[in-house]
Every structure is written in structure tokens, then in C-alpha cells.
Design a protein around this motif. Structure first.
Motif, mmCIF file in Angstrom:
data_model
loop_
_atom_site.group_PDB
_atom_site.id
_atom_site.type_symbol
_atom_site.label_atom_id
_atom_site.label_comp_id
_atom_site.label_asym_id
_atom_site.label_seq_id
_atom_site.Cartn_x
_atom_site.Cartn_y
_atom_site.Cartn_z
ATOM 1 N N PRO A 107 0.801 -1.237 0.000
ATOM 2 C CA PRO A 107 0.000 0.000 0.000
ATOM 3 C C PRO A 107 0.828 1.278 0.000
ATOM 4 O O PRO A 107 0.257 2.361 -0.030
ATOM 5 C CB PRO A 107 -0.797 -0.087 1.315
ATOM 6 N N LEU A 108 2.145 1.173 0.047
ATOM 7 C CA LEU A 108 2.985 2.376 0.159
ATOM 8 C C LEU A 108 3.316 2.959 -1.204
ATOM 9 O O LEU A 108 3.368 2.235 -2.200
ATOM 10 C CB LEU A 108 4.296 2.030 0.880
ATOM 11 N N PRO A 109 3.601 4.276 -1.242
ATOM 12 C CA PRO A 109 4.127 4.838 -2.484
ATOM 13 C C PRO A 109 5.491 4.204 -2.775
ATOM 14 O O PRO A 109 6.162 3.769 -1.837
ATOM 15 C CB PRO A 109 4.289 6.336 -2.157
ATOM 16 N N PRO A 110 5.910 4.145 -4.056
ATOM 17 C CA PRO A 110 7.132 3.404 -4.414
ATOM 18 C C PRO A 110 8.373 3.806 -3.629
ATOM 19 O O PRO A 110 9.149 2.940 -3.222
ATOM 20 C CB PRO A 110 7.323 3.731 -5.896
ATOM 21 N N ASP A 111 8.554 5.123 -3.390
ATOM 22 C CA ASP A 111 9.786 5.530 -2.698
ATOM 23 C C ASP A 111 9.787 5.062 -1.244
ATOM 24 O O ASP A 111 10.810 4.626 -0.719
ATOM 25 C CB ASP A 111 9.990 7.052 -2.792
ATOM 26 N N ARG A 112 8.622 5.113 -0.592
ATOM 27 C CA ARG A 112 8.533 4.638 0.794
ATOM 28 C C ARG A 112 8.709 3.123 0.836
ATOM 29 O O ARG A 112 9.366 2.588 1.715
ATOM 30 C CB ARG A 112 7.178 4.988 1.406
ATOM 31 N N ALA A 113 8.090 2.456 -0.140
ATOM 32 C CA ALA A 113 8.200 0.990 -0.187
ATOM 33 C C ALA A 113 9.655 0.584 -0.382
ATOM 34 O O ALA A 113 10.142 -0.354 0.264
ATOM 35 C CB ALA A 113 7.336 0.443 -1.315
ATOM 36 N N ALA A 114 10.364 1.324 -1.256
ATOM 37 C CA ALA A 114 11.769 0.985 -1.512
ATOM 38 C C ALA A 114 12.609 1.216 -0.262
ATOM 39 O O ALA A 114 13.484 0.400 0.066
ATOM 40 C CB ALA A 114 12.292 1.833 -2.662
ATOM 41 N N ALA A 115 12.333 2.320 0.456
ATOM 42 C CA ALA A 115 13.096 2.601 1.679
ATOM 43 C C ALA A 115 12.850 1.514 2.722
ATOM 44 O O ALA A 115 13.783 1.058 3.392
ATOM 45 C CB ALA A 115 12.699 3.964 2.236
ATOM 46 N N LEU A 116 11.590 1.086 2.830
ATOM 47 C CA LEU A 116 11.272 0.039 3.804
ATOM 48 C C LEU A 116 11.894 -1.295 3.391
ATOM 49 O O LEU A 116 12.450 -2.018 4.227
ATOM 50 C CB LEU A 116 9.750 -0.100 3.951
ATOM 51 N N ALA A 117 11.826 -1.600 2.088
ATOM 52 C CA ALA A 117 12.409 -2.860 1.603
ATOM 53 C C ALA A 117 13.914 -2.886 1.882
ATOM 54 O O ALA A 117 14.456 -3.902 2.334
ATOM 55 C CB ALA A 117 12.151 -3.016 0.110
ATOM 56 N N LEU A 118 14.574 -1.750 1.636
ATOM 57 C CA LEU A 118 16.018 -1.691 1.880
ATOM 58 C C LEU A 118 16.319 -1.844 3.367
ATOM 59 O O LEU A 118 17.233 -2.582 3.750
ATOM 60 C CB LEU A 118 16.589 -0.363 1.354
ATOM 61 N N SER A 119 15.525 -1.158 4.189
ATOM 62 C CA SER A 119 15.735 -1.246 5.635
ATOM 63 C C SER A 119 15.593 -2.707 6.096
ATOM 64 O O SER A 119 16.400 -3.200 6.881
ATOM 65 C CB SER A 119 14.713 -0.346 6.334
ATOM 66 N N CYS A 120 14.568 -3.387 5.567
ATOM 67 C CA CYS A 120 14.344 -4.792 5.934
ATOM 68 C C CYS A 120 15.506 -5.668 5.448
ATOM 69 O O CYS A 120 16.016 -6.524 6.181
ATOM 70 C CB CYS A 120 13.049 -5.311 5.316
ATOM 71 N N ALA A 121 15.932 -5.428 4.192
ATOM 72 C CA ALA A 121 17.012 -6.242 3.625
ATOM 73 C C ALA A 121 18.310 -6.032 4.411
ATOM 74 O O ALA A 121 19.070 -6.987 4.632
ATOM 75 C CB ALA A 121 17.217 -5.890 2.156
ATOM 76 N N LEU A 122 18.553 -4.800 4.852
ATOM 77 C CA LEU A 122 19.764 -4.522 5.633
ATOM 78 C C LEU A 122 19.735 -5.276 6.961
ATOM 79 O O LEU A 122 20.748 -5.820 7.391
ATOM 80 C CB LEU A 122 19.882 -3.013 5.913
ATOM 81 N N GLU A 123 18.555 -5.307 7.593
ATOM 82 C CA GLU A 123 18.457 -6.021 8.876
ATOM 83 C C GLU A 123 18.666 -7.522 8.682
ATOM 84 O O GLU A 123 19.334 -8.165 9.483
ATOM 85 C CB GLU A 123 17.101 -5.763 9.541
ATOM 86 N N VAL A 124 18.079 -8.060 7.618
ATOM 87 C CA VAL A 124 18.234 -9.498 7.342
ATOM 88 C C VAL A 124 19.711 -9.818 7.106
ATOM 89 O O VAL A 124 20.267 -10.763 7.673
ATOM 90 C CB VAL A 124 17.388 -9.902 6.112
#
Lengths: 194, 246
Positions: A107-124
């Protein structure tokens, strides 16, 4: 601080993501070779890319209604965000992040979704570098998504995409979903703005 | 008579046997503080039904570096407010997730101090920030910035949480764009500003808003000025310049 290093897996992952999003309108049976066009012909990377493409397509099928514009904007934002990341997450970490966070991202706009995806990938990636197995890292990511965003009953769309609505304008992605500016999901929390 | 030499017992096997015996003992010990609360508190009888679950939550969190005292604190708080047992159990489940999540975020950045008193304070503070509206990516961004600076783990993590606490306040008063909170907290952490002076940023924001600048713009100016080593005065100067020459 380590400078981000362009990793082949990640570049391939991004190409695949963009291609998979762009190709969502086209048949799901798009040949895998198409999406691995960035890899040198006949290389082992091409075969790996084909495998990853199939996985990415399966993963992205969870993004209900993800249009090609949203997909390519997501991939571009992700690449931009990677420039200021402390390190570059591996392809595996990105795949785990996308698979686990797809519902939060959609449901997020693309830039927010990308920031969240990156944040998640960094934690993993960080968790795996610390010695966790991919399964353990995935469990940690579930916790990461559960505690930061849903606290107080908010979804990530509210917590992380609260500025998706500006002056009554709804992001393109939300409009695609038919979400009005008055939707409680997109409404900023009371007292948030003056 | 010839003595028969027994084969040497591999040390690894001995260690495994020891661990096998000590592990349950450790779990039992790790739930001691919660058990002590249930044994001594006058309100414990009301919450007897959630004792087993609470002890299990505390033990599982303790295995990931969360001091049990945090659960005791929440139990006492719930009992004082006369929260019904089912609601308290549900709150404790959420607490366990938050405590464990914050502990892991700190541990992965080597910012979790070994002393239970200090780690407990940090985990509690991080958990409060999450309850106040900070997201886990905000927390991660602030802690990333702290991890990249020099100094003791506890002081760096505390600085990160103070900075994030400030952005949570700014968001409540002025409404920051979601992507900005973590970036602003990280810029504050990296800046040479003293922790006790952080709160001055609230009046800087208030003056910026009073001059007609948007929260987004003030936040953007603050991040850029702080990232280039500037002070609050430099932020104010830049805001005045923007007001005069928009």
C-alpha cells in the motif's frame, strides 16, 4: 563506514524486480532469459538470473495490482536509496525482505516501499552476518515488521506512509487501489499536523 | 597388576553433558524475578492465571538479552492500574516482541551493553519510542548512525534514542514526513551537538513554522546543516535566508 559496493546479485535482483513489475501486465509466462538481459550471454549468472526471475515473479504476485509504473519507480528508488546505505544487502537478503514484507510494501508509495524494503534487507543481511540462518533472519524480520509500525494498532501504511496524503492528494498507487484521501488507512494521525 | 587406562573422555562431550544439565537450570533461574513478583506481590492472586505465560515470555526474552526486570516493571504497572489479566497478558506479549526487537537491533550493532541494568534501560527506552510512534526503520537509522560514531556502546545508543525521541516530539507537534524522522535522528546523532541541547531544535522548528516554512523544508534544512557539521544557529540563519529569498 564501508562504502556501498555494487554487487552482481543485487544488480541482477534489481533488474529482475523492475522487469518482473514491468512484465506483470504481460503474460506470467514471460521467458526468464528476457529478464536476465543484463547478464552476459551463456554465463552461469544467466542461469542464476533465470532462477531468481521465477522466484521474483512468484514473490511479486503477492503485490496485488502492482502496476508497471509503480514497479519501475520502486526499483529506481531502491537503487537510489542503496547509495546511502551503510552496506549493500545480498540478493538473498533482498529476496527474504521482499517475500516477508510484501504486504507492508504494497500500500505504500514506491519511494517509501523501496526505503522500507532496503531497511528490511539490511536487517536481514546484518542478522545473517551475525551468524543467523536465513530462517532465523526471517523470523527476526517478522518481529521487526511487527514491532515497528503496528504499535498502537497502526499498519505500516499508516506509520511509514503517513505523508502519502499531502493536501488531500493521494499517491498514484493509492489511487490505483481506489483508496480515498479520507481512508482511515491513509489519514495522518490526529495531532500529527498543525 | 597392569592398570587399564580408560580412554580420555573428550572434553566436548563433557561440556555437552554439562550444558544439558545446566540449560533447564538457566531457564528456571532466568524466570526467577517474575516468579519472585508473583510470590511476593499482594496483587499476584489476581494474575495467577497468567503466571505461567508471563514466566515463559520473560524466560524466552531473557535468552535474547532482555532483562527480566522489564517484565516485573510492566507487571507492577499493570497491577497498579488494575488492568484485567487477559489484557495485561496481551500487553505483555506485545512488550515481549518490542523488548526482543529492540534488543536485537542493539545487539546486531554491538550497542547492547552486557550489564543488565544498562541494557534494560536502553531496551525500555527503545520500546517506549516504538510505542510513541517511531518505526523500526527509524530506530535502525538512528542506531546505524550511533554505531558509526566513536565512544562507549551505552552512551552511543542513549544518544541515538534521545535523538529519536526528539524527532518523535517534533512529529507530534509539527508532523514530519515519515521518511524524514529516521534521517533527522541520524543527522542529530552524527552532529557535534551536546545531548542536553537537543531539545532546542523544537524551538528552531517552531520559529521556522512561524516564519511560514513547511515542516518538510525545516527538516530538510536541519538535516543538511547538521550533516555538514553546522549548529542550530546555522539552521536558523538558513531558515531566515529561505524566508527572505524563497
Amino acid at each position: 563506514m564501508r562504502k556501498p559496493r555494487p554487487g552482481i546479485l543485487n544488480r541482477l535482483g534489481l533488474c529482475l524486480l523492475a522487469a518482473a513489475f514491468a512484465g506483470s501486465a504481460a503474460a506470467q509466462a514471460a521467458p526468464a532469459a528476457d529478464v536476465s538481459a543484463g547478464a552476459p550471454a551463456g554465463s552461469a549468472a544467466q542461469a542464476a538470473a533465470a532462477q531468481a526471475a521465477a522466484a521474483a515473479r512468484e514473490m511479486l504476485s503477492r503485490f496485488v495490482g502492482a502496476g508497471p509504473e509503480w514497479g519501475s519507480a520502486f526499483a529506481q528508488s531502491y537503487a537510489r536509496a542503496l547509495g546511502s546505505a551503510p552496506f549493500e544487502p545480498s540478493g538473498l537478503a533482498l529476496r527474504i525482505a521482499l517475500a516477508e514484507a510484501s504486504r507492508s510494501l504494497a500500500p505504500l508509495p514506491p519511494d517509501r516501499a523501496a526505503a522500507l524494503a532496503l531497511s528490511c534487507a539490511l536487517e536481514v543481511e546484518r542478522d545473517m552476518r551475525f551468524g543467523s540462518t536465513p530462517q532465523e533472519a526471517r523470523a527476526f524480520l517478522r518481529l521487526y515488521l511487527r514491532v515497528g509500525g503496528t504499535a498502537g494498532g497502526r499498519s505500516f501504511a499508516e506509520a511509514y506512509g503517513r505523508d502519502a496524503v499531502r493536501g488531500g492528494a493521494v499517491s498514484d498507487r493509492s489511487a490505483q487501489w481506489g483508496l480515498a484521501a479520507s481512508s482511515p488507512m491513509l489519514r495522518p494521525r490526529s495531532g500529527n499536523r498543525q | 597388576m597392569r592398570s587399564v587406562r580408560r580412554p580420555a573422555r573428550p572434553p566436548l562431550r563433557a561440556a555437552a553433558v554439562l550444558v544439558l544439565f545446566l540449560a533447564p537450570l538457566g531457564t528456571a533461574l532466568s524466570a526467577q524475578e517474575v516468579a519472585a513478583w508473583f510470590a511476593s506481590s499482594s496483587a499476584a492472586a489476581v494474575y495467577a492465571g497468567i503466571r505461567v505465560e508471563t514466566e515463559s515470555l520473560a524466560a524466552s526474552a531473557a535468552a535474547r538479552g532482555v532483562p527480566e526486570s522489564l517484565f516485573v516493571r510492566r507487571l507492577a504497572e499493570g497491577a497498579e492500574k488494575r488492568i484485567p489479566p487477559e489484557r495485561l497478558a496481551s500487553a505483555l506479549r506485545d512488550d515481549e516482541a518490542r523488548f526482543t526487537g529492540v534488543a536485537l537491533l542493539l545487539r546486531l550493532r554491538r550497542l547492547l551493553p552486557p550489564e543488565p541494568e544498562r541494557s534494560g534501560r536502553l531496551i525500555w527506552q527503545g520500546s517506549l519510542l516504538l510505542r510513541a510512534g517511531a518505526t523500526s526503520p527509524d530506530l535502525a537509522a538512528a542506531l546505524d548512525a550511533a554505531a558509526a560514531t566513536a565512544g562507549g556502546a551505552f552512551a552511543r545508543a542513549e544518544r541515538a534514542f534521545d535523538a529519536l525521541g526528539l524527532t518523535v516530539s517534533l512529529n507530534a507537534r509539527f508532523g514530519l514526513p515519515s521518511a524524514v524522522s529516521g534521517r533527522l535522528a541520524a543527522a542529530i546523532v552524527r552532529s557535534p551537538l551536546e545531548r542536553r541541547g537537543f531539545a532546542s531544535l523544537i524551538s528552531v522548528f517552531a520559529r521556522g513554522k512561524a516564519s511560514g516554512l513547511s515542516s518538510d523544508l525545516v527538516a530538510d534544512i536541519a538535516i543538511r546543516v547538521l550533516d555538514s557539521g553546522g549548529s542550530f544557529e546555522a539552521i536558523e540563519r538558513e531558515m531566515q535566508r529561505r524566508t527572505r529569498y524563497p
